[in-house]
Enzyme design. Sequence first.
Site, short mmCIF file in Angstrom:
data_model
loop_
_atom_site.label_atom_id
_atom_site.label_comp_id
_atom_site.label_asym_id
_atom_site.label_seq_id
_atom_site.Cartn_x
_atom_site.Cartn_y
_atom_site.Cartn_z
N LYS B 87 0.78 -0.81 -0.03
CA LYS B 87 0.14 0.03 0.13
C LYS B 87 1.19 1.60 0.05
CE LYS B 87 -4.55 -2.01 0.63
NZ LYS B 87 -5.39 -2.01 -0.58
N GLU B 109 -9.02 5.51 2.94
CA GLU B 109 -10.10 4.58 3.88
C GLU B 109 -9.22 3.79 4.15
OE1 GLU B 109 -9.72 5.19 0.82
OE2 GLU B 109 -9.23 3.13 -0.24
N SER B 379 1.83 -10.02 -0.66
CA SER B 379 1.26 -8.42 -0.25
C SER B 379 1.67 -7.27 0.48
CB SER B 379 0.09 -7.97 -1.21
OG SER B 379 -1.45 -8.65 -0.19
C1 LIG Z 1 -1.71 -6.69 3.18
C2 LIG Z 1 -2.84 -6.72 1.79
N1 LIG Z 1 -2.85 -7.32 0.81
C3 LIG Z 1 -4.06 -7.12 0.08
C4 LIG Z 1 -4.97 -6.33 0.49
C5 LIG Z 1 -6.00 -5.95 -0.51
O1 LIG Z 1 -6.33 -4.73 -1.52
P1 LIG Z 1 -5.53 -4.46 -3.43
O2 LIG Z 1 -6.61 -5.67 -3.70
O3 LIG Z 1 -6.41 -3.27 -3.60
O4 LIG Z 1 -4.32 -5.47 -2.93
C6 LIG Z 1 -4.81 -5.77 1.36
C7 LIG Z 1 -6.11 -4.10 2.21
O5 LIG Z 1 -6.43 -3.71 2.38
C8 LIG Z 1 -3.72 -5.28 2.25
O6 LIG Z 1 -3.13 -5.35 3.27
#
Ligand SMILES: Cc1ncc(COP(=O)(O)O)c(C=O)c1O
Lengths: 255, 398
Positions: B87, B109, B379
């Site tokens: 993020k 948000e 992620s």
């Molecule tokens: C670690 C992590 N992965 C994935 C997501 C999902 O969001 P996005 O689909 O935009 O990657 C989030 C959202 O809060 C997150 O904190």
Amino acid sequence: MNRIESAFANKPIFMPYFPLGYPDLETSIDVIKALAKNGADLIEVGLSFSDPLADGPVIQHATQIALEKGITVKKSLEAVKELRKRGVDIPLILMGYYNPMLAYGLEKFVRDAAEAGADGFIIPDLPAEESEEFEKVIGDLPLIRMLAPTSSTDRMERIARSAEGFIYLVSVTGITGERKSLAEGLGELIAQVREHTSAPVCVGFGIGTPEQAREVGKMADGVIVGSACVKTIGGSEKPVETAGEFARSFREALR
Amino acid sequence: MTLLPTKFGPYGGQFVPETLMPALIELEEAFVSAKADVQFQNEFNKLMASFVGRPTPLTYAKRLSEKLGGAQIYLKREDLAHTGAHKINNALGQALLVKRMGKQRIVAETGAGQHGVASATAAALLGLECVVYMGEVDIARQEPNVFRMKLLGAEVRPVSSGTKTLKDAINEAIRDWVTNVRDTHYLLGSALGPHPYPTIVREFQSVIGTEAREQMLLEVGRLPDTVIACVGGGSNAIGVFSGFVNDEQVELIGVEAGGSGIETGKHAARFGDPSKGRVGVIHGTRTYVLQDEDGQIAETHSVSAGLDYAAVGPEHALMRDNERAFYTSATDTEALDAFQTLCHTEGIIPALESSHAVAEVIKRAPKMRKDEIILVNLSGRGDKDLNTVIKELGGSEK
Ligand SMILES: Cc1ncc(COP(=O)(O)O)c(C=O)c1O
């Protein structure tokens, strides 16, 4: 002359907003009828949506209750038909967000709305950039254009020029809800819009009292009252009587 | 007239109140000029290196690969980026745009809290005022991140309307933005919302895919066969996919939140449940949305707050139609299992969101040959999820 044009014969006009289904369907029909019989010149009939992102707490709350009580697009359109049956003959403009209309099917929605006796549409999340799809199916009824204090001059010109019915001028930079005082520079904003159109200019968002309505009525062709109307009537033990009083007080102020 | 395309095929667009249209136009202009500005790019790249710690490593998951007995698994370590998730890439990029536009205040948000933390961090770094909207349900389940945001100087405003999760936090952030749009930027955290957000977020997150592709070629000697990422709004997925989208032989897989199982109706699988996931318009964009017959947005469920959202980014909708990417889902239980598996085999505690991607790896790798390669975008890290995991596993952890 269609119903909207006739309504503007005596300006400034009073245009309250009220959502169908709040506090329940039957009461909302009676309330809208009472508003019409007591001085409303045009009514914005609210269709409820789970995520009303242009609305403040009062309308959020009311439409949430309407949804909990089971309001749907279909029932809303039936209610419009019922209002016509009960002799309401002022313009009724359907105000709602786009997704429920899409889910209903745009063509069917427009057709059923016209058949029910609606006179036009206000869709706060459908700016000029995205309205083509809706306009293709809309037929004779107008999609009311919205302008805001943030609209640039060239947007204002472009949007105002294509206006049908009337222009909905959002008076404040913000969401629906009462404000203590009128937005600064409202007079200039209205004058700016008038440079580009001969359509009536109606002002909404933030107008809550007959005094404010009177002030706005000196400058605009119509005064739109949403949250204050919903709050006063929704908070009353006798909503239908209160609706009558509410409409009379604004009608009186706009004489 | 817009400078960039506003749509991805039939999806995307700008379904917002008129009040916001000028701000979207301004944002698009700022973004387009920043993209062409070498100085802006240098500043962004410098922050990515010296503040975020990029490039994030590519880690070979040796023991997980052996355990599954099929494909070789590589992890793109976004969990090692500063603040613990991807993020921050987008938050810093947008915060630089805010400076460029001369605004002083951001609203954001957050679901999992990662985007809120990233926004608060970027605001602290660049001297901006920051307000984060967060659903009450999410505040309860991502408590550590609430403290982090506050420590970083952000104001966290609880949202008690609707389902009290990400969708409602977005509603409130947009309401704040509409009201304060003259000096406030909405720092949207996923590849969602009205144009130009999906494009901007993809651009700032494309660093994941660009790095991962280079690392694969340099460190492994070839591209992966399959790339897997979880899909909430879709920003980490679009970021890693963008690096491989032109390599036609690379299969792209997005994993949605299957919640308690598609058949229970309690999930956030927009693509996975045709009975509720239909094309509609929410939060300014046309895309697949979980909704009822009447077009009311449906309640969603996922053990992971970051995937618990009723709509998916519009570019994913197009990639799915085109079959350039494929989408599947993992249930809460599968994600919790995957979470533990990664802890045990690799010594990495993943975010519950990322655990959904790992769950798909666990299903898929054993069916693949040993000379095939899966790249999974990890992620984020799981520290924020410990409370949830303790509660969910209730001492039954393996
Ligand atoms: C670690 C992590 N992965 C994935 C997501 C999902 O969001 P996005 O689909 O935009 O990657 C989030 C959202 O809060 C997150 O904190």
